[in-house]
Design an enzyme around this catalytic site. Structure first.
Site, PDB file in Angstrom:
ATOM      1  N   LYS A 123       0.858  -1.102   0.083  1.00  0.00           N
ATOM      2  CA  LYS A 123       0.081   0.073   0.037  1.00  0.00           C
ATOM      3  C   LYS A 123       0.961   1.369  -0.004  1.00  0.00           C
ATOM      4  O   LYS A 123       1.874   1.218   0.252  1.00  0.00           O
ATOM      5  CB  LYS A 123      -0.954   0.062   1.081  1.00  0.00           C
ATOM      6  CG  LYS A 123      -1.921  -1.253   1.035  1.00  0.00           C
ATOM      7  CD  LYS A 123      -3.000  -1.090   2.281  1.00  0.00           C
ATOM      8  CE  LYS A 123      -3.787  -2.665   2.144  1.00  0.00           C
ATOM      9  NZ  LYS A 123      -4.857  -2.445   3.299  1.00  0.00           N
ATOM     10  N   PHE A 156     -15.176   3.446   7.355  1.00  0.00           N
ATOM     11  CA  PHE A 156     -13.877   3.838   6.812  1.00  0.00           C
ATOM     12  C   PHE A 156     -13.650   3.814   5.323  1.00  0.00           C
ATOM     13  O   PHE A 156     -12.733   4.038   4.829  1.00  0.00           O
ATOM     14  CB  PHE A 156     -12.884   2.930   7.610  1.00  0.00           C
ATOM     15  CG  PHE A 156     -13.053   1.327   7.398  1.00  0.00           C
ATOM     16  CD1 PHE A 156     -12.569   0.854   5.959  1.00  0.00           C
ATOM     17  CD2 PHE A 156     -13.619   0.679   7.990  1.00  0.00           C
ATOM     18  CE1 PHE A 156     -12.832  -0.288   5.629  1.00  0.00           C
ATOM     19  CE2 PHE A 156     -13.800  -0.861   7.848  1.00  0.00           C
ATOM     20  CZ  PHE A 156     -13.515  -1.328   6.597  1.00  0.00           C
ATOM     21  N   ARG A 177      -1.806 -15.240   4.514  1.00  0.00           N
ATOM     22  CA  ARG A 177      -2.623 -14.382   5.642  1.00  0.00           C
ATOM     23  C   ARG A 177      -1.616 -14.658   7.127  1.00  0.00           C
ATOM     24  O   ARG A 177      -1.316 -13.624   7.737  1.00  0.00           O
ATOM     25  CB  ARG A 177      -3.672 -14.825   5.951  1.00  0.00           C
ATOM     26  CG  ARG A 177      -4.847 -14.176   4.832  1.00  0.00           C
ATOM     27  CD  ARG A 177      -5.988 -14.814   4.743  1.00  0.00           C
ATOM     28  NE  ARG A 177      -6.777 -14.259   5.804  1.00  0.00           N
ATOM     29  CZ  ARG A 177      -7.210 -12.664   5.806  1.00  0.00           C
ATOM     30  NH1 ARG A 177      -7.028 -11.889   4.635  1.00  0.00           N
ATOM     31  NH2 ARG A 177      -7.992 -12.433   6.703  1.00  0.00           N
ATOM     32  N   THR A 229      -5.204  -7.817  10.508  1.00  0.00           N
ATOM     33  CA  THR A 229      -5.621  -6.282   9.701  1.00  0.00           C
ATOM     34  C   THR A 229      -5.045  -5.291  10.634  1.00  0.00           C
ATOM     35  O   THR A 229      -4.507  -4.427  10.159  1.00  0.00           O
ATOM     36  CB  THR A 229      -7.114  -6.469   9.426  1.00  0.00           C
ATOM     37  OG1 THR A 229      -7.427  -7.462   8.648  1.00  0.00           O
ATOM     38  CG2 THR A 229      -7.310  -5.144   8.715  1.00  0.00           C
ATOM     39  N   ARG A 266       2.760  -7.033   8.788  1.00  0.00           N
ATOM     40  CA  ARG A 266       2.164  -5.905   9.440  1.00  0.00           C
ATOM     41  C   ARG A 266       2.696  -5.321  10.574  1.00  0.00           C
ATOM     42  O   ARG A 266       2.664  -4.143  10.978  1.00  0.00           O
ATOM     43  CB  ARG A 266       0.551  -6.296   9.380  1.00  0.00           C
ATOM     44  CG  ARG A 266      -0.065  -6.183   7.981  1.00  0.00           C
ATOM     45  CD  ARG A 266      -1.658  -6.690   8.099  1.00  0.00           C
ATOM     46  NE  ARG A 266      -2.224  -6.316   7.000  1.00  0.00           N
ATOM     47  CZ  ARG A 266      -3.508  -7.279   6.591  1.00  0.00           C
ATOM     48  NH1 ARG A 266      -3.883  -8.128   7.369  1.00  0.00           N
ATOM     49  NH2 ARG A 266      -4.132  -7.024   5.319  1.00  0.00           N
ATOM     50  N   ASN A 294      -2.105  -0.389   6.741  1.00  0.00           N
ATOM     51  CA  ASN A 294      -1.606  -1.545   7.191  1.00  0.00           C
ATOM     52  C   ASN A 294      -0.585  -2.270   6.335  1.00  0.00           C
ATOM     53  O   ASN A 294      -0.567  -3.413   6.205  1.00  0.00           O
ATOM     54  CB  ASN A 294      -2.869  -2.502   7.533  1.00  0.00           C
ATOM     55  CG  ASN A 294      -3.723  -2.833   6.783  1.00  0.00           C
ATOM     56  OD1 ASN A 294      -3.453  -2.535   5.445  1.00  0.00           O
ATOM     57  ND2 ASN A 294      -4.562  -3.798   7.001  1.00  0.00           N
ATOM     58  N   HIS A 348      -2.006  -5.724   1.573  1.00  0.00           N
ATOM     59  CA  HIS A 348      -3.716  -6.254   1.306  1.00  0.00           C
ATOM     60  C   HIS A 348      -2.899  -7.699   1.073  1.00  0.00           C
ATOM     61  O   HIS A 348      -2.263  -7.970   0.458  1.00  0.00           O
ATOM     62  CB  HIS A 348      -4.197  -5.787   0.166  1.00  0.00           C
ATOM     63  CG  HIS A 348      -5.346  -6.740  -0.197  1.00  0.00           C
ATOM     64  ND1 HIS A 348      -6.604  -6.735   0.696  1.00  0.00           N
ATOM     65  CD2 HIS A 348      -5.538  -7.352  -1.186  1.00  0.00           C
ATOM     66  CE1 HIS A 348      -7.403  -7.339   0.256  1.00  0.00           C
ATOM     67  NE2 HIS A 348      -6.972  -8.011  -1.061  1.00  0.00           N
TER      68      HIS A 348
HETATM   69  P1  CMP Z   1      -7.029  -5.096   3.491  1.00  0.00           P
HETATM   70  O1  CMP Z   1      -6.637  -6.241   3.930  1.00  0.00           O
HETATM   71  O2  CMP Z   1      -6.606  -3.996   2.388  1.00  0.00           O
HETATM   72  O3  CMP Z   1      -8.900  -4.962   3.437  1.00  0.00           O
HETATM   73  C1  CMP Z   1      -9.794  -3.917   3.690  1.00  0.00           C
HETATM   74  C2  CMP Z   1      -8.976  -2.918   4.145  1.00  0.00           C
HETATM   75  O4  CMP Z   1      -9.695  -1.782   4.900  1.00  0.00           O
HETATM   76  C3  CMP Z   1      -8.196  -3.266   5.293  1.00  0.00           C
HETATM   77  O5  CMP Z   1      -6.680  -3.771   4.728  1.00  0.00           O
HETATM   78  C4  CMP Z   1      -7.496  -1.958   5.934  1.00  0.00           C
HETATM   79  O6  CMP Z   1      -6.729  -1.024   5.132  1.00  0.00           O
HETATM   80  C5  CMP Z   1      -9.031  -1.284   6.004  1.00  0.00           C
HETATM   81  N1  CMP Z   1      -9.703  -1.282   7.042  1.00  0.00           N
HETATM   82  C6  CMP Z   1     -10.158  -2.526   7.758  1.00  0.00           C
HETATM   83  N2  CMP Z   1     -10.835  -2.430   8.742  1.00  0.00           N
HETATM   84  C7  CMP Z   1     -10.827  -1.030   9.313  1.00  0.00           C
HETATM   85  C8  CMP Z   1     -10.975  -0.054  10.398  1.00  0.00           C
HETATM   86  N3  CMP Z   1     -11.914  -0.629  11.120  1.00  0.00           N
HETATM   87  N4  CMP Z   1     -10.835   1.243  10.169  1.00  0.00           N
HETATM   88  C9  CMP Z   1     -10.174   1.768   9.117  1.00  0.00           C
HETATM   89  N5  CMP Z   1      -9.670   0.969   7.998  1.00  0.00           N
HETATM   90  C10 CMP Z   1     -10.018  -0.594   8.182  1.00  0.00           C
END
Ligand code: CMP
Length: 146
Positions: free
Chosen positions: A11, A59, A87, A93, A104, A114, A117
């Site tokens: 990212k 979000f 994963r 996450t 992460r 984070n 993805h």
């Molecule tokens: P990703 O694995 O790319 O999939 C969805 C994305 O949404 C996640 O990583 C984060 O970047 C974002 N995300 C998920 N949960 C939250 C949250 N509670 N607040 C803000 N961003 C989030």
């Protein structure tokens, strides 16, 4: 291709901190083959479509703004059990909940920023890999994957 491919995005936050190299090294050391790769900036339309499953989340707009704020690296990663193994390598996450030694834990700034993805299921991995890469851009090491 069930089970053998997953999609990752390094990212904008991780890219701007010069973490592309260290993250790719961890991916390589974990035994993944890179079957496809691109370095570019997502358009808002691409980001909204890719993350459409989250469109009702509070979000969502912030996530789209972040994901389009700078270049990303998108790659198809291959190995047996790719989705689950990746994963495990990237961790939870929310980086505050990610295990020590995960991507992460090492490189994420927050739950939104984070670092990477990773596809969360084989069905989503298939959708996500085809979302970004045409047939002529994919170089699988598995004979059974077109
Ligand atoms: P990703 O694995 O790319 O999939 C969805 C994305 O949404 C996640 O990583 C984060 O970047 C974002 N995300 C998920 N949960 C939250 C949250 N509670 N607040 C803000 N961003 C989030």
């Amino acid at each position: 291709m069930t089970g053998k491919q997953t999609l990752t995005i390094i990212k904008p936050g991780a890219v701007s901190h010069e973490y592309i190299g260290p993250i790719l090294a961890m991916i390589n050391e974990a035994g993944f083959h890179i079957a496809a790769m691109k370095y570019f900036r997502l358009t808002p339309i691409q980001a909204r479509s890719f993350y459409s499953v989250h469109k009702e989340k509070t979000f969502f707009n912030s996530l789209i703004e972040f994901m389009t704020s700078g270049p990303v690296v998108v790659a198809i990663l291959e190995k047996e059990n790719a989705v689950l193994d990746y994963r495990k390598l990237i961790g939870a996450t929310d980086p505050t909940k990610a295990e020590e030694g995960t991507i992460r834990k090492m490189f994420a700034e927050s739950i939104e920023r984070n670092a990477v993805h990773g596809s969360d299921s084989d069905a989503n991995a298939t959708r996500e890999c085809y979302f970004f890469f045409s047939r002529s851009e994919r170089f699988s090491m598995f004979d059974t994957i077109p």
